[in-house]
Scaffold this motif. Structure first.
Motif, mmCIF file in Angstrom:
data_model
loop_
_atom_site.group_PDB
_atom_site.id
_atom_site.type_symbol
_atom_site.label_atom_id
_atom_site.label_comp_id
_atom_site.label_asym_id
_atom_site.label_seq_id
_atom_site.Cartn_x
_atom_site.Cartn_y
_atom_site.Cartn_z
ATOM 1 N N LYS A 5 33.023 46.244 46.858
ATOM 2 C CA LYS A 5 34.093 45.875 47.778
ATOM 3 C C LYS A 5 33.911 44.429 48.241
ATOM 4 C CE LYS A 5 36.441 47.518 51.932
ATOM 5 N NZ LYS A 5 36.455 48.539 52.987
ATOM 6 N N ALA A 6 32.683 44.057 48.556
ATOM 7 C CA ALA A 6 32.395 42.689 48.995
ATOM 8 C C ALA A 6 32.623 41.684 47.866
ATOM 9 C CB ALA A 6 30.963 42.600 49.513
ATOM 10 N N MET A 7 32.237 42.032 46.641
ATOM 11 C CA MET A 7 32.473 41.134 45.506
ATOM 12 C C MET A 7 33.964 40.949 45.252
ATOM 13 S SD MET A 7 29.526 41.764 42.659
ATOM 14 C CE MET A 7 29.220 43.511 42.842
ATOM 15 N N ASN A 8 34.719 42.038 45.353
ATOM 16 C CA ASN A 8 36.165 41.924 45.170
ATOM 17 C C ASN A 8 36.790 41.046 46.245
ATOM 18 O OD1 ASN A 8 36.620 43.357 42.780
ATOM 19 N ND2 ASN A 8 36.512 45.304 43.849
ATOM 20 N N ALA A 9 36.286 41.120 47.461
ATOM 21 C CA ALA A 9 36.788 40.265 48.536
ATOM 22 C C ALA A 9 36.524 38.797 48.221
ATOM 23 C CB ALA A 9 36.153 40.657 49.868
ATOM 24 N N THR A 10 35.369 38.498 47.664
ATOM 25 C CA THR A 10 35.051 37.122 47.286
ATOM 26 C C THR A 10 35.964 36.648 46.165
ATOM 27 O OG1 THR A 10 32.756 37.386 47.977
ATOM 28 C CG2 THR A 10 33.218 35.611 46.428
ATOM 29 N N ILE A 11 36.175 37.493 45.176
ATOM 30 C CA ILE A 11 37.080 37.133 44.078
ATOM 31 C C ILE A 11 38.488 36.893 44.612
ATOM 32 C CG2 ILE A 11 38.209 38.015 41.986
ATOM 33 C CD1 ILE A 11 35.505 39.478 41.414
ATOM 34 N N ASN A 12 38.952 37.768 45.491
ATOM 35 C CA ASN A 12 40.284 37.599 46.074
ATOM 36 C C ASN A 12 40.379 36.299 46.856
ATOM 37 O OD1 ASN A 12 41.184 40.016 45.007
ATOM 38 N ND2 ASN A 12 40.728 41.187 46.843
#
Length: 67
Positions: free
Chosen positions: A48-55
């Motif tokens: 979830k945190a990695m996806n937030a960074t990608i977003n």
């Protein structure tokens, strides 16, 4: 021609700290199942945190393209 892009640095998620299974116990023991379930929750949070960074980076890239 040199293209310099200005991006705001997005937060880098911390690596999840996972619990090792207890080698002296059966993989299906309640202690190891608890550890495996803990790891699943930690990995899910990490994703979830990695996806937030990608977003975060994708939103910035979209703004650059639309300008």
């Amino acid at each position: 021609m040199v293209f310099v892009s200005t991006y705001v640095e997005c937060p880098r998620p911390a690596n999840p700290i996972l619990k090792a299974v207890l080698e002296e116990k059966h993989i299906g023991s309640s202690e190891n199942v608890d550890r495996l379930m803990f790891n699943i929750v930690e990995l899910k949070g990490g994703l979830k945190a990695m996806n937030a960074t990608i977003n975060c980076y994708e939103k910035q890239a979209e703004k650059k393209v639309t300008k």
